[in-house]
Design a protein around this motif. Structure first.
Motif: not given
Lengths: 102, 171
Positions: A20, A31, A29, A16-18
């Protein structure tokens, strides 16, 4: 309740994270409720945080990561272990990491 | 190199982070690939009056739409390599014809593979805006394609600001 973090345990980035590397920054980020929200809290990791994050592959224990990092950083393994534990605690509190092998 | 204090490892971003279109599109794509929505603030006037400068939009994965005809889509322009949010005004097998609502000319035929997602929610001053997200999209496409909408926006922008402020609540 705060989750207990252990140096003998294995962690990996939550689904549940992005995360980059963009514009020279490592951005995470979360989620939350199915939304990656740039208008809410977003996180950036510095080089050291990134070095730890990259090693959290769901296979290595924090102890192994600390040992691994001690060759790159001029700090004693026990100091590094304490720092990694603190870092992991922070990220666990924000649900950005998950514990493996439970 | 010394290992820094742990509080320095992870920074919560309180300050506004200015992301380039490329950075934004990378983050958007990574989020949509997880079948999650992506919420951010838009800049620009090309989709006025339905999406305005400073509005917060939510982008949904394309897989959650039956058809994107009439919808505002987020895509990477193949030539400019820029992230753009404009409306699909015509659907072809391999491409979409896409255009900004207040612009006189379309962006061109954009390959479907360049699409990232579509606008499913618009927020303005903390309130959800529904106009432009429903069945009226077909009418918007017609008005945009026939250049009626860009002409109206062009005329509106030529009205002095003081008069516009009076007219805005009425309209």
């Amino acid at each position: 309740m705060e989750k207990k973090v252990s140096i003998e345990k294995v962690y990996k980035p939550s689904e549940d994270v992005v995360a980059r590397q963009v514009q020279g920054e490592f951005i995470i980020i979360p989620i939350t409720s199915g939304i990656g929200d740039l208008e809410d809290e977003i996180f950036t990791l510095n080089e050291t945080g990134r070095a730890i994050w990259d090693r959290m592959d769901g296979k290595k224990t924090l102890k192994v990561i600390a040992k691994d990092l001690s060759s790159d950083f001029e700090s004693g393994t026990s100091d590094i272990e304490q720092d990694i534990l603190g870092f992991t605690q922070e990220l666990m509190k924000r649900n950005m990491l998950v514990e493996i092998g439970k | 190199m010394k290992l820094e204090n742990r509080s320095e490892f992870c920074v919560v971003s309180d300050e506004e982070l200015f992301l380039s279109g490329k950075a934004l599109s990378e983050l958007m794509l990574a989020t949509l690939e997880k079948r999650a929505f992506f919420r951010f603030q838009v800049k620009g006037f090309s989709m006025s009056p339905f999406i305005r400068d400073g509005d917060i939009v939510t982008i949904s994965p394309l897989s959650s739409a039956k058809s994107v005809f009439g919808k505002a889509v987020a895509f990477i322009h193949p030539c400019a390599e820029k992230l753009i949010i404009h409306r699909v005004i015509k659907d072809f097998p391999e491409h979409y014809l896409i255009k900004g609502d207040s612009l006189f000319y379309p962006d061109g035929f954009i390959p479907k593979k360049n699409m990232l997602g579509f606008v499913s929610k618009i927020e303005r001053n903390g309130k959800a805006v529904r106009l432009g997200l429903g069945k009226e999209q077909t009418l918007i496409v017609f008005l945009s394609r026939e250049r009626i909408l860009p002409t109206l926006v062009w005329c509106w922008r030529r009205i002095p600001i003081k008069i516009r402020k009076v007219l805005k609540p009425i309209l």
